[in-house]
Every structure is written in C-alpha cells, then in structure tokens.
Scaffold this active site. Structure first.
Site, short mmCIF file in Angstrom:
data_model
loop_
_atom_site.label_atom_id
_atom_site.label_comp_id
_atom_site.label_asym_id
_atom_site.label_seq_id
_atom_site.Cartn_x
_atom_site.Cartn_y
_atom_site.Cartn_z
N GLN A 43 0.80 -1.22 0.00
CA GLN A 43 0.00 0.00 0.00
C GLN A 43 0.84 1.28 0.00
O GLN A 43 0.30 2.37 -0.10
CB GLN A 43 -0.94 0.03 1.21
CG GLN A 43 -2.33 -0.45 0.87
CD GLN A 43 -2.55 -1.86 1.36
OE1 GLN A 43 -2.05 -2.25 2.39
NE2 GLN A 43 -3.29 -2.64 0.60
N ASN A 44 2.16 1.16 0.12
CA ASN A 44 2.99 2.35 0.05
C ASN A 44 2.94 2.86 -1.40
O ASN A 44 3.07 2.09 -2.34
CB ASN A 44 4.43 2.08 0.48
CG ASN A 44 5.19 3.37 0.69
OD1 ASN A 44 5.34 4.18 -0.22
ND2 ASN A 44 5.67 3.58 1.90
N ARG A 45 2.77 4.16 -1.54
CA ARG A 45 2.55 4.73 -2.87
C ARG A 45 3.83 5.27 -3.53
O ARG A 45 3.77 5.90 -4.58
CB ARG A 45 1.49 5.82 -2.75
CG ARG A 45 0.15 5.21 -2.28
CD ARG A 45 -0.82 6.22 -1.77
NE ARG A 45 -0.34 6.79 -0.53
CZ ARG A 45 -0.93 7.80 0.10
NH1 ARG A 45 -2.02 8.34 -0.40
NH2 ARG A 45 -0.45 8.28 1.22
N PHE A 46 4.98 5.00 -2.94
CA PHE A 46 6.23 5.54 -3.45
C PHE A 46 6.45 5.22 -4.92
O PHE A 46 6.74 6.11 -5.72
CB PHE A 46 7.42 5.02 -2.62
CG PHE A 46 8.74 5.57 -3.04
CD1 PHE A 46 9.17 6.81 -2.61
CD2 PHE A 46 9.57 4.86 -3.90
CE1 PHE A 46 10.39 7.33 -3.00
CE2 PHE A 46 10.80 5.37 -4.30
CZ PHE A 46 11.21 6.60 -3.85
N THR A 147 4.65 8.97 1.45
CA THR A 147 3.92 8.04 0.58
C THR A 147 3.36 6.85 1.36
O THR A 147 2.71 5.98 0.80
CB THR A 147 4.83 7.51 -0.55
OG1 THR A 147 5.96 6.85 0.04
CG2 THR A 147 5.29 8.64 -1.46
#
Length: 173
Positions: A43-46, A147
């Site tokens: 789920q990290n948007r980096f 993020t």
C-alpha cells in the site's frame, strides 16, 4: 504488545555517480525488510508516485525499480543505519545511529535532498545536517508528504502533483 528490536539497515542505498536527487526515508518497514528493498509495503505509494512523475511504467521487480531510479538520476536511502524500533512505527524510533549520507554525497552529483515525510526530515535535521554543515556539504532537505499508507490525508493524485512540482526541476528526462 510488540517490543523494541535493535535493527541494522540491511540493504544498500541505490545510487550512481550521476545521481542528482536523493530521496530519504527513515528506516525500512517490516515489509521492506522482508523484501530487502525500499518501499516494499503493497500500500505504500512511493513507486506509483515515481512512476507518475517520471512518466515510466510502474516497476514491479527490484531490478525495474533500480532502473527507474538510476535512469532518472535519483538515489534513495534512509536516514538511519540502525535503531531500536517497534515493527514499522516511525514514532517508536530511538537510539539512532545515522547513515553515512555525507559519504554518499561525496560519491555522487546530488544537488537536491528530499525527505519522504516529516519524520525523515526531522531525523535528517537532527543527525545528518550538522555533520554535512561541518563538511561544507549541502545540508538542506525539502520535505515531501509521506507516501506511507498511514498518510491517508494525501490521496494519490494529490501526492503525485505535489511530488512532481517539487522534484521536476531536478529531474533528468
């Protein structure tokens, strides 16, 4: 209740001599430590944000992620070399040993440093900036919204737009 663990950062920064931008996190999450690479939580948007601002396909493998970074002269690392931490909780971090960011800067052409979130910037200011100033290296960091999935206040489209506005002046197409 989870307990503190003393952990050492187990994987190297991603950079090359041509790196112009350095993006710093705090310390790898549990998922990143399992994968042995940065921003491993699904789920990290980096990686979605970087894909958007570089106009590249979303990388899925570590090799593709490194290629995306290096082809745009972006370096990534974390501020912390080792610390005591509970799980992935940045707010639990204590007993910090900072990473050798001055050493990394000496090997690259980095002209801009960005922090992925408040905590990365706070730790940089506390542990890294004084050493860089003493060495007459750039010690300024620009804060970017995190993020992390914990940063629910920033939707993906807003994150992408803000990161793009800050980073684009330094990006190599």
């Amino acid at each position: 209740m989870a307990e503190y663990q003393h952990l050492k950062h187990e994987f190297a920064p991603v950079f090359n001599n041509d790196s112009k931008i350095l993006i710093l996190g705090t310390f790898p999450s549990v998922k990143s430590r399992e994968q042995q690479f940065y921003y491993g939580h699904p789920q990290n948007r980096f990686w979605k944000v970087l894909s958007y601002i570089t106009k590249e396909p979303l990388p899925t493998t570590i090799t593709e992620k490194k290629q995306l970074l290096l082809s745009h002269n972006i370096a990534i690392w974390d501020v912390i070399a080792s610390c005591d931490i509970i799980g992935s909780s940045d707010s639990s971090i204590r007993n910090v040993i900072p990473a050798d960011i001055a050493g990394l800067l000496a090997k690259t052409s980095i002209t801009a440093i960005f922090g992925n979130g408040n905590k990365a910037c706070e730790l940089f200011q506390k542990y890294t900036a004084p050493a860089l100033t003493a060495l007459a290296q750039t010690s300024a960091i620009q804060k970017l919204p995190s993020t992390s999935p914990a940063n629910a206040a920033w939707r993906l489209d807003r994150l992408c737009a803000h990161w793009q506005e800050k980073i684009n002046p330094f990006l190599i197409p």
